[in-house]
Design an enzyme around this catalytic site. Sequence first.
Site, PDB file in Angstrom:
ATOM      1  N   GLU A  76       0.815  -1.216   0.000  1.00 52.88           N
ATOM      2  CA  GLU A  76       0.000   0.000   0.000  1.00 52.88           C
ATOM      3  C   GLU A  76       0.846   1.262   0.000  1.00 52.88           C
ATOM      4  OE1 GLU A  76      -2.915   2.322   3.121  1.00 52.88           O
ATOM      5  OE2 GLU A  76      -2.609   0.173   3.348  1.00 52.88           O
ATOM      6  N   ASP A  77       1.890   1.292   0.847  1.00 56.07           N
ATOM      7  CA  ASP A  77       2.665   2.520   1.045  1.00 56.07           C
ATOM      8  C   ASP A  77       3.901   2.626   0.148  1.00 56.07           C
ATOM      9  OD1 ASP A  77       0.858   3.149   2.970  1.00 56.07           O
ATOM     10  OD2 ASP A  77       2.154   2.706   4.675  1.00 56.07           O
TER      11      ASP A  77
END
Length: 756
Positions: A117-118
């Site tokens: 996600e990051d």
Amino acid sequence: MNLNPADSTTLSAANPKRADATRPPLPSYPPKTEQPAPVPGVASVTHLTNKLAEYLTPSELKKVKEAYRFSDEKHLGQMRKSGEPYISHPIAVAEICADWKLDAQAIMAALLHDVMEDQDVAKDELIERFGAPVASLVDGLSKLDKIEFQTQVEAQAENFRKMLLAMARDVRVILVKLADRLHNMRTLGAMDPSKRRRIARETMDVYVPIAHRLGLNNIYRELQDLSFSHLHPLRYRTLGKAVKAARGNRREVVGKILEAVKNTLVATGIPAEVYGREKTLFGIYRKMRNKHLSFSQVLDVYGFRIVVDSFANCYVALGTLHALYKPMPGKFKDYIAIPKLNGYQSLHTTLIGPYGTPVEFQIRTADMHRVAESGVAAHWLYKDNEGNLTDLQQRTHAWLQSLLDIQKQTGDSAEFLEHVKVDLFPDSVYVFTPKSKIISLPRGATALDFAYTIHTDIGDHAIESIINHEHQPLRTELRNGDIVEIVSDPDSRPSPTWLSFVRTGKARSAIRHHLRTINRSESVELGQQLLAQALTAHNLSPELPQLLADRLLKESSARSLEELYADIGVGKRMATLVARHIFGLAENATGTAPAINAQGELLPSKLDPVVINGSEGSAVHLAQCCLPIPGDSMYGHFRRDQGLTVHAADCDLAKRQRSKEPERWIEVVWSGEINRRFDCRIKVLVHNEKGALARVAAEIGESDANIVYVVMDDEKDGSMQQIRFTIQVEDRVHLARLMRNVRALPSVARILRERS
């Protein structure tokens, strides 16, 4: 304030040589000082490694360390709002999972859960480095931020859908996710107040019920209290001070009860441990709010938990306590004979203690206690006792499987989340099949919910139920202990009206799925008619040019015009709004100015009435509150996935709803060609004399009407009786003639048409 209230001090140990001596000790009670929500410092990978070394093999530990190094490298330079290095968060999540003794793959997923996600790490890279199972867990935990959604609500719904479906395939996904949410809630103070409230509300609405559904009671209670502290900080602090002040005042009562219970159990020869238990702040607040009590009126802030050595001794201990203190009527619950949906087992009883104080006791065995505190996580935490968790695992598996069933039948993410949230709330009713199998359903569930719980085909073809050997309609609400049997007919099909009384997500999604598929042709035809009328009202041709149709489909996210028509026909889209959208597209294409008011808003046009004949099928149905018949003035109401619901113009319910959302209503008229009869309710007040019902029924038959249902109610003075009939008539003229004939009977005092 101790935010993990369950828990308690070992106050007595009558039998120290217990077989379950390896059970982790419960925390101390009462807390010595008030503490804020736990805010851990920078997580230590050494501390995590020491925990994992207790149960992982060296080769597994090596893989976990590799996952840590990879995560540390990817998050290098990234900081949390609190100022800590970001890697402290994955380590803290992994530590919580290590407390449950989750396997190496789950620990690796906990350490890697934010890298996709990051940090834009591809799933293929994770598969190559750590294997497909770990990559699948991380993928299930990752959000969908890179997809463009129309609204924040839609994005959240899709995130939950993905997470819950991943959880259905592998329960470790939700365990890691709950650990992630728990650590985020513990460190939420670094966020701004509006974001804290939003995250706390989301936690209370979704994650708290999931934790409860999976039996993770420690996590459930802590998440509740943490959410409460951020949603209502002033109430939280005030209540915390009140509980702290009350501890000293009530210590004498608690000590006296403890001593008496301990001595009584020892005298009876029951090996047991007795623990004091303080209610959570949120539990106290909820009781004050629901029962409109002040804090001083909440007497059972403290309770006791008794852990015995055997199933039989649970009931022996119960009898001993009832002999010591008087039980409160209606306050005994046997969750051992009938466990809760999440596998929880205990005997609950409330007794009147010294000074008239109500005191709650929970009695359970050590195995029951493990499941009560750890739920499905007990599968990993106590692997040597797997046999005792079979029922819990089966229940959990059945619920997780139902998530997949709901997904197959659900149109979009918001609808999926709506169905799932219905099943997450724990208040349950327990009923029996004719073969004495126990079925757990949500409180308020009906016989139709029962039918769909048994099998979707049984629900789809159900026509009535037999409850406790008496025939009852499918909408009958079930009560604890009911014996339920379903009568089915192969020719029967689900009706849109069923959606108004089913309670379970599985039933609701199955009915909607049927309405979308089996009745699709009817919905398409109705939707096409409604859109044509709406376009005509805007002086547009019902035949859309190809270029205009393509733009409409692109902007509405429909795959085809047929799908668009079907959505209109079942009420998922509104014809008037689609027509106005087309109107805007046409205006942009031609440069013609639309009609607008002084505020710059598009002026709505009055649509021609929709013509019905009462035999359109499930795309159009007559409202049960007023049962319109030919001759009545009518309005139609569009409801999501329920097509067009037709109400009589003078229906009180319709009037209220029309005032709230007038854009969802359209005028409806009867066709000139009607060849069927319609249900109608009448109420007849007769003198209480022999044969009155027979004479009224005979006159209804003489008036060429069919009686569908009848019920009699006694008036208070006993001189009159009220009879309610549901009859079938041709139209309003037929009904008026019938009512005149019935009113002429000497025994009839009054007759009127009943609207609700």
